[in-house]
Design a protein around this motif. Structure first.
Motif, PDB file in Angstrom:
ATOM      1  N   ARG A  42       0.780  -1.260   0.071  1.00  0.00           N
ATOM      2  CA  ARG A  42       0.274   0.371  -0.094  1.00  0.00           C
ATOM      3  C   ARG A  42       0.800   1.561  -0.028  1.00  0.00           C
ATOM      4  O   ARG A  42       2.394   0.928   0.644  1.00  0.00           O
ATOM      5  N   PRO A  43       0.609   1.821  -0.879  1.00  0.00           N
ATOM      6  CA  PRO A  43      -0.843   2.536  -1.229  1.00  0.00           C
ATOM      7  C   PRO A  43      -0.878   2.276  -2.702  1.00  0.00           C
ATOM      8  O   PRO A  43      -2.037   2.542  -3.670  1.00  0.00           O
ATOM      9  N   GLY A  44       0.307   1.943  -3.202  1.00  0.00           N
ATOM     10  CA  GLY A  44       0.271   0.610  -4.173  1.00  0.00           C
ATOM     11  C   GLY A  44      -0.553  -0.102  -4.837  1.00  0.00           C
ATOM     12  O   GLY A  44      -1.018   0.142  -6.050  1.00  0.00           O
ATOM     13  N   ARG A  45      -0.631  -0.852  -4.204  1.00  0.00           N
ATOM     14  CA  ARG A  45      -1.245  -2.412  -4.558  1.00  0.00           C
ATOM     15  C   ARG A  45      -2.581  -2.243  -3.194  1.00  0.00           C
ATOM     16  O   ARG A  45      -1.919  -1.905  -1.901  1.00  0.00           O
ATOM     17  N   ILE A  46      -3.564  -2.723  -2.800  1.00  0.00           N
ATOM     18  CA  ILE A  46      -4.634  -2.986  -2.398  1.00  0.00           C
ATOM     19  C   ILE A  46      -5.066  -4.072  -1.927  1.00  0.00           C
ATOM     20  O   ILE A  46      -5.474  -4.928  -2.869  1.00  0.00           O
ATOM     21  N   GLY A  47      -4.495  -4.626  -0.207  1.00  0.00           N
ATOM     22  CA  GLY A  47      -4.549  -5.677  -0.328  1.00  0.00           C
ATOM     23  C   GLY A  47      -3.526  -7.264  -0.307  1.00  0.00           C
ATOM     24  O   GLY A  47      -1.992  -6.298  -0.177  1.00  0.00           O
ATOM     25  N   LEU A  48      -3.805  -8.287   0.142  1.00  0.00           N
ATOM     26  CA  LEU A  48      -2.628  -9.017   0.759  1.00  0.00           C
ATOM     27  C   LEU A  48      -1.932  -9.542  -0.767  1.00  0.00           C
ATOM     28  O   LEU A  48      -2.488  -9.588  -1.655  1.00  0.00           O
TER      29      LEU A  48
ATOM     30  N   THR B 107       9.318 -17.226  13.689  1.00  0.00           N
ATOM     31  CA  THR B 107       9.189 -15.465  13.507  1.00  0.00           C
ATOM     32  C   THR B 107       8.604 -15.336  11.889  1.00  0.00           C
ATOM     33  O   THR B 107       8.903 -16.310  11.153  1.00  0.00           O
ATOM     34  N   THR B 108       8.737 -14.190  11.954  1.00  0.00           N
ATOM     35  CA  THR B 108       8.073 -13.590  10.649  1.00  0.00           C
ATOM     36  C   THR B 108       8.393 -11.626  11.426  1.00  0.00           C
ATOM     37  O   THR B 108       8.265 -11.247  12.251  1.00  0.00           O
ATOM     38  N   HIS B 109       7.582 -11.136   9.815  1.00  0.00           N
ATOM     39  CA  HIS B 109       7.216  -9.758  10.221  1.00  0.00           C
ATOM     40  C   HIS B 109       6.412  -9.230   9.303  1.00  0.00           C
ATOM     41  O   HIS B 109       5.945  -9.745   8.072  1.00  0.00           O
ATOM     42  N   ILE B 110       5.288  -8.467   9.890  1.00  0.00           N
ATOM     43  CA  ILE B 110       4.437  -7.792   9.413  1.00  0.00           C
ATOM     44  C   ILE B 110       4.944  -6.253   9.014  1.00  0.00           C
ATOM     45  O   ILE B 110       4.661  -5.268   9.764  1.00  0.00           O
ATOM     46  N   CYS B 111       4.514  -5.950   7.307  1.00  0.00           N
ATOM     47  CA  CYS B 111       4.254  -4.854   6.742  1.00  0.00           C
ATOM     48  C   CYS B 111       3.631  -4.739   6.220  1.00  0.00           C
ATOM     49  O   CYS B 111       3.743  -5.410   4.996  1.00  0.00           O
ATOM     50  N   PRO B 112       2.027  -4.311   6.546  1.00  0.00           N
ATOM     51  CA  PRO B 112       1.023  -3.697   5.209  1.00  0.00           C
ATOM     52  C   PRO B 112       1.586  -2.538   3.811  1.00  0.00           C
ATOM     53  O   PRO B 112       1.345  -2.867   3.472  1.00  0.00           O
ATOM     54  N   ASP B 113       2.609  -2.752   4.448  1.00  0.00           N
ATOM     55  CA  ASP B 113       3.124  -0.787   3.262  1.00  0.00           C
ATOM     56  C   ASP B 113       4.276  -0.928   2.824  1.00  0.00           C
ATOM     57  O   ASP B 113       5.077  -0.197   2.924  1.00  0.00           O
ATOM     58  N   ALA B 114       4.830  -2.174   2.833  1.00  0.00           N
ATOM     59  CA  ALA B 114       6.612  -2.321   2.075  1.00  0.00           C
ATOM     60  C   ALA B 114       6.187  -1.850   0.188  1.00  0.00           C
ATOM     61  O   ALA B 114       5.424  -1.864  -0.478  1.00  0.00           O
ATOM     62  N   PRO B 115       7.497  -1.125   0.378  1.00  0.00           N
ATOM     63  CA  PRO B 115       7.879  -0.746  -1.283  1.00  0.00           C
ATOM     64  C   PRO B 115       8.025  -1.880  -2.394  1.00  0.00           C
ATOM     65  O   PRO B 115       8.412  -2.975  -1.983  1.00  0.00           O
ATOM     66  N   THR B 116       8.386  -2.005  -3.299  1.00  0.00           N
ATOM     67  CA  THR B 116       8.403  -2.592  -4.617  1.00  0.00           C
ATOM     68  C   THR B 116       9.587  -2.247  -4.914  1.00  0.00           C
ATOM     69  O   THR B 116      10.589  -1.279  -5.105  1.00  0.00           O
ATOM     70  N   ARG B 117       9.906  -3.121  -5.873  1.00  0.00           N
ATOM     71  CA  ARG B 117      11.200  -3.306  -6.534  1.00  0.00           C
ATOM     72  C   ARG B 117      11.357  -3.747  -7.744  1.00  0.00           C
ATOM     73  O   ARG B 117      10.731  -5.201  -8.085  1.00  0.00           O
ATOM     74  N   PRO B 118      11.982  -3.791  -8.874  1.00  0.00           N
ATOM     75  CA  PRO B 118      12.121  -4.184  -9.661  1.00  0.00           C
ATOM     76  C   PRO B 118      12.824  -5.515  -9.792  1.00  0.00           C
ATOM     77  O   PRO B 118      13.788  -5.468  -8.866  1.00  0.00           O
TER      78      PRO B 118
END
Length: 312
Positions: free
Chosen positions: A81-87, A121-132
């Motif tokens: 988010r905000p570029g993509r909505i949802g999981l 273990t893991t991590h929770i981030c609903p608004d991470a960036p993307t990369r090519p």
């Protein structure tokens, strides 16, 4: 069966307000299960690292000597988010890891405790960036790989399953999940026969494996191509690490939404739970210790591959 737990966790994390605290609340009613949440900020945002410890009847936390299994949900972020909505597709590893913890906690509540401890273990981030990335875009992470390993990999773990969405490639053409060869201190060892057996049992199908290269078990940021980050935990531990890749037939971007398949995640979860049962009671080995020692005697240590080399 782990489908119910998978669906619970999927719905919990498919939210713009998903957080580590929501995972803690999910497991709050299970006596003995320890959940810690730590917010870590990086150059591209922040995320909540979650560590869940399910104690065994004769585990190290109880003063016992039975081995401890680590289950790591590896990913960049659960949302873009905000570029993509949802999981996003990349969230599968986090869903599978937390669902594994929920299933093990429920088993313990029903009287089925494992002999050894399991650390998830893991991590929770609903608004991470993307990369090519070639052939399709990946999810990026708000924190560096070193930060992930510091929070997600523990010296308490005697073996590690690293669960990660691995759909953004043309290497694996199978829908479901696949396992990697065992990686230990720079060596790519043969695929564990015990893990193949458990995979056959839990899927009812012939086992599926995927190839890895030396590049894949070196640290991110060294300038060489990596299939993805599924084996990055191997650079931070002396314990054997096996990648559990949740896969697709076609190349699917990690930042794609509507691309997660709950039944496939549940299969990977069931596999992780069954490995936990067997590993902590000593009936499942990740590698042959004699063969590994023979390699060391013949060729020496390859642990230098675990270190990021300075650029020339």
């Amino acid at each position: 069966m782990s489908l119910q737990q998978t669906l619970q966790v999927f719905e919990l994390l498919d939210s713009a307000t998903a957080s580590g605290e929501k995972v803690r609340s999910l497991l709050a009613g299970y006596a003995g299960v320890e959940v810690t949440v730590k917010e870590v900020r990086g150059p591209k945002g922040k995320t909540d690292f979650v560590k869940i410890m399910i104690p065994g009847t004769a585990g190290k936390r109880q003063g016992g000597t039975t081995p401890t299994l680590g289950i790591v949900g590896r990913l960049g972020g659960i949302g873009a988010r905000p570029g993509r909505i949802g999981l996003v597709s990349d969230a599968d590893g986090a869903v599978a890891a937390v669902a594994s913890a929920l299933k093990l906690a429920e088993m313990q509540r029903q009287g089925d405790s494992l002999p050894g401890d399991v650390i998830v273990t893991t991590h929770i981030c609903p608004d991470a960036p993307t990369r090519p990335h070639d052939p399709v875009d990946f999810m990026d992470s708000p924190v560096e790989t070193e930060d992930m390993n510091e929070q997600e990999v523990s010296d308490e773990m005697d073996a590690v399953l690293s669960i990660d969405t691995t759909k953004g490639n043309r290497i694996i053409n199978h829908k479901g999940f696949a396992i990697s060869p065992t990686v230990k201190e720079g060596y790519i060892l043969r695929v564990s026969e015990d893990l193949l057996r458990v995979m056959e049992m839990t899927t009812g199908q012939l086992p599926v494996t995927f190839p890895i290269t030396t590049q894949d078990i070196t640290p991110y940021g060294n300038g060489v191509y990596h299939l993805n980050s599924i084996l990055q935990p191997s650079i931070a531990t002396r314990a054997p690490v096996v990648g559990v890749a949740i896969t697709a037939v076609s190349a699917v971007p990690g930042c794609g939404t509507g691309a997660s398949h709950e039944v496939d995640i549940a299969l990977a979860t069931k596999f992780a739970v069954e490995v936990a049962k067997e590993f902590t009671r000593g009936t499942c080995q990740f590698y042959n210790t004699e063969e590994y020692q023979r390699l060391l005697d013949l060729y020496g240590s390859l642990a230098h591959l675990q270190k990021r080399q300075p650029e020339a």
